[in-house]
Design a protein around this motif. Structure first.
Motif, PDB file in Angstrom:
ATOM      1  N   ARG A   1       0.829  -1.204   0.000  1.00 23.41           N
ATOM      2  CA  ARG A   1       0.000   0.000   0.000  1.00 23.41           C
ATOM      3  C   ARG A   1       0.861   1.251   0.000  1.00 23.41           C
ATOM      4  O   ARG A   1       0.564   2.216  -0.706  1.00 23.41           O
ATOM      5  CB  ARG A   1      -0.940  -0.001   1.213  1.00 23.41           C
TER       6      ARG A   1
ATOM      7  N   LEU B   1       0.974   4.249  -3.146  1.00 22.05           N
ATOM      8  CA  LEU B   1       0.479   5.610  -2.936  1.00 22.05           C
ATOM      9  C   LEU B   1       1.027   6.566  -3.989  1.00 22.05           C
ATOM     10  O   LEU B   1       0.278   7.326  -4.614  1.00 22.05           O
ATOM     11  CB  LEU B   1       0.847   6.102  -1.531  1.00 22.05           C
TER      12      LEU B   1
ATOM     13  N   LYS C   1      -0.372   5.679  -7.498  1.00 19.89           N
ATOM     14  CA  LYS C   1      -1.730   6.194  -7.703  1.00 19.89           C
ATOM     15  C   LYS C   1      -1.700   7.708  -7.951  1.00 19.89           C
ATOM     16  O   LYS C   1      -2.423   8.223  -8.812  1.00 19.89           O
ATOM     17  CB  LYS C   1      -2.600   5.890  -6.482  1.00 19.89           C
ATOM     18  N   TYR C   2      -0.860   8.399  -7.183  1.00 25.44           N
ATOM     19  CA  TYR C   2      -0.746   9.848  -7.360  1.00 25.44           C
ATOM     20  C   TYR C   2      -0.267  10.188  -8.770  1.00 25.44           C
ATOM     21  O   TYR C   2      -0.800  11.092  -9.419  1.00 25.44           O
ATOM     22  CB  TYR C   2       0.211  10.424  -6.315  1.00 25.44           C
TER      23      TYR C   2
ATOM     24  N   ASP D   1     -12.490  10.609  -2.292  1.00 23.43           N
ATOM     25  CA  ASP D   1     -12.143   9.191  -2.223  1.00 23.43           C
ATOM     26  C   ASP D   1     -13.293   8.472  -1.530  1.00 23.43           C
ATOM     27  O   ASP D   1     -13.495   8.624  -0.320  1.00 23.43           O
ATOM     28  CB  ASP D   1     -10.831   8.993  -1.461  1.00 23.43           C
TER      29      ASP D   1
ATOM     30  N   CYS E   1     -12.661   5.526   1.661  1.00 24.63           N
ATOM     31  CA  CYS E   1     -11.258   5.949   1.857  1.00 24.63           C
ATOM     32  C   CYS E   1     -10.531   5.136   2.911  1.00 24.63           C
ATOM     33  O   CYS E   1      -9.337   5.341   3.125  1.00 24.63           O
ATOM     34  CB  CYS E   1     -11.204   7.437   2.200  1.00 24.63           C
TER      35      CYS E   1
ATOM     36  N   PHE F   1      -4.375   7.319   1.458  1.00 24.49           N
ATOM     37  CA  PHE F   1      -4.278   7.902   0.120  1.00 24.49           C
ATOM     38  C   PHE F   1      -4.618   9.393   0.143  1.00 24.49           C
ATOM     39  O   PHE F   1      -3.907  10.220  -0.451  1.00 24.49           O
ATOM     40  CB  PHE F   1      -5.201   7.152  -0.841  1.00 24.49           C
TER      41      PHE F   1
ATOM     42  N   TYR G   1      -1.783  11.380   1.612  1.00 26.37           N
ATOM     43  CA  TYR G   1      -0.701  11.576   0.645  1.00 26.37           C
ATOM     44  C   TYR G   1      -1.035  12.724  -0.295  1.00 26.37           C
ATOM     45  O   TYR G   1      -0.200  13.600  -0.565  1.00 26.37           O
ATOM     46  CB  TYR G   1      -0.483  10.281  -0.137  1.00 26.37           C
TER      47      TYR G   1
ATOM     48  N   THR H   1     -12.279   8.808  -6.685  1.00 28.84           N
ATOM     49  CA  THR H   1     -11.602   7.513  -6.684  1.00 28.84           C
ATOM     50  C   THR H   1     -12.393   6.485  -5.884  1.00 28.84           C
ATOM     51  O   THR H   1     -12.989   6.794  -4.857  1.00 28.84           O
ATOM     52  CB  THR H   1     -10.176   7.611  -6.107  1.00 28.84           C
TER      53      THR H   1
ATOM     54  N   TRP I   1     -11.114   2.809  -4.740  1.00 33.14           N
ATOM     55  CA  TRP I   1     -10.083   1.782  -4.755  1.00 33.14           C
ATOM     56  C   TRP I   1     -10.650   0.514  -4.101  1.00 33.14           C
ATOM     57  O   TRP I   1     -10.721   0.413  -2.886  1.00 33.14           O
ATOM     58  CB  TRP I   1      -8.833   2.255  -4.021  1.00 33.14           C
TER      59      TRP I   1
END
Length: 296
Positions: free
Chosen positions: A83, A87, A90-91, A105, A108, A113, A116, A161, A163
């Motif tokens: 994870r 990060l 994904k960014y 998100d 979340c 995330f 970040y 997002t 995820w």
């Protein structure tokens, strides 16, 4: 038990279903659940499954580390390390489409995330139904985190997002429509979900960890995800693989399939499975998990 059956397909409105596979809740209860397949569009659905009011008990486990933070077992530590690695990935993926702005998100978790992105000077907003995870996210982000989309003020986000969240949501089309209304006209939605057509899914079959019944209510392929989004007036612009997922899912699946085998042997077999799955998936972008990059 508080179960409900799905009688109408949320993609094509079909009412005929075939049995696809029966598997178990390997995380909490060891109960068995059926996954059925729509006879028209081939969408896979966990049915019968817990209702929105009864499903919470299936998340009450230290093994469910996206909510608890985990870290006790080797697999927990591998998950948390992966994870952290993803990060920035994904960014960078988001940055290919938007360099700054606001992000929602949905689901979340414990907020890593969003934390970040906040450090990168994005305006962030999170939604997390789990009380345990939401409280951790509030502390980490030092701001309010909503328990549901109903708490989100009317505004437009450049990025939304999800995820590994969509497969958990009971009200599938209704939720997508709400997210669509919250998306800026030039915005982008990033949706990550498992892909049951991947090589690791075919390898482990009923022991494939990403079936994760009954928490995973829906099970997607590229075709059914595309159909679902089109039904809701959204279009897939690109599909990206999540290659690390093949290794993590294979590690869990090995434990489910061969619980008595030495851990080192299971780890080695999972690595082979992950490599094989990613190699096979590369031909047609059919990896263990896929990210759908979506626009209005």
């Amino acid at each position: 038990m508080g179960l409900e059956s799905v009688n109408v397909c949320p993609i094509c409105s079909g009412t005929a279903f075939d049995d696809y596979i029966e598997t178990s809740d390997f995380t909490t209860t060891a109960e068995s659940f059926k996954i059925v397949r729509c006879s028209v569009c081939q969408f896979l659905i966990t049915s019968p499954r817990p209702t929105s009011k009864t499903i919470s008990r299936y998340y009450l486990s230290e093994k469910y580390i996206s909510h608890t933070g985990g870290g006790r077992t080797l697999i927990d530590r591998i998950y948390l390390a992966a994870r952290r690695l993803t990060l920035n990935w994904k960014y960078q993926l988001l940055s290919n489409y938007h360099q700054e702005g606001s992000v929602l998100d949905y689901g979340c978790g414990t907020g890593e995330f969003l934390h970040y992105l906040k450090q990168k000077e994005w305006t962030v907003q999170g939604v997390e139904p789990s009380d345990t995870a939401r409280q951790k996210a509030i502390v980490l982000l030092d701001q309010k985190v909503a328990a549901s989309l109903a708490e989100i003020p009317t505004q437009e986000f450049q990025v939304i997002t999800l995820w590994h969240v969509l497969e958990h949501i009971h009200e599938l089309n209704e939720t997508i429509q709400t997210l669509k209304k919250l998306l800026h006209k030039d915005g982008t939605i990033f949706i990550a979900v498992p892909n049951y057509e991947s090589a690791d899914a075919k390898r482990y079959e009923k022991h494939w960890a990403a079936f994760d019944v009954p928490r995973h209510l829906w099970h997607f392929s590229k075709d059914t995800m595309t159909q679902l989004l089109l039904r809701n007036g959204l279009h897939v612009r690109k599909i990206e693989p999540m290659r690390l997922d093949a290794f993590y899912v294979s590690m869990l699946s090995e434990g489910y399939k061969n619980p008595g085998q030495p851990k080192l042997l299971g780890l080695l077999k999972a690595i082979v499975s992950g490599v094989t799955s990613n190699f096979a998936g590369a031909r047609k972008t059919n990896h263990s998990s896929l990210i759908y990059i979506v626009k209005k």
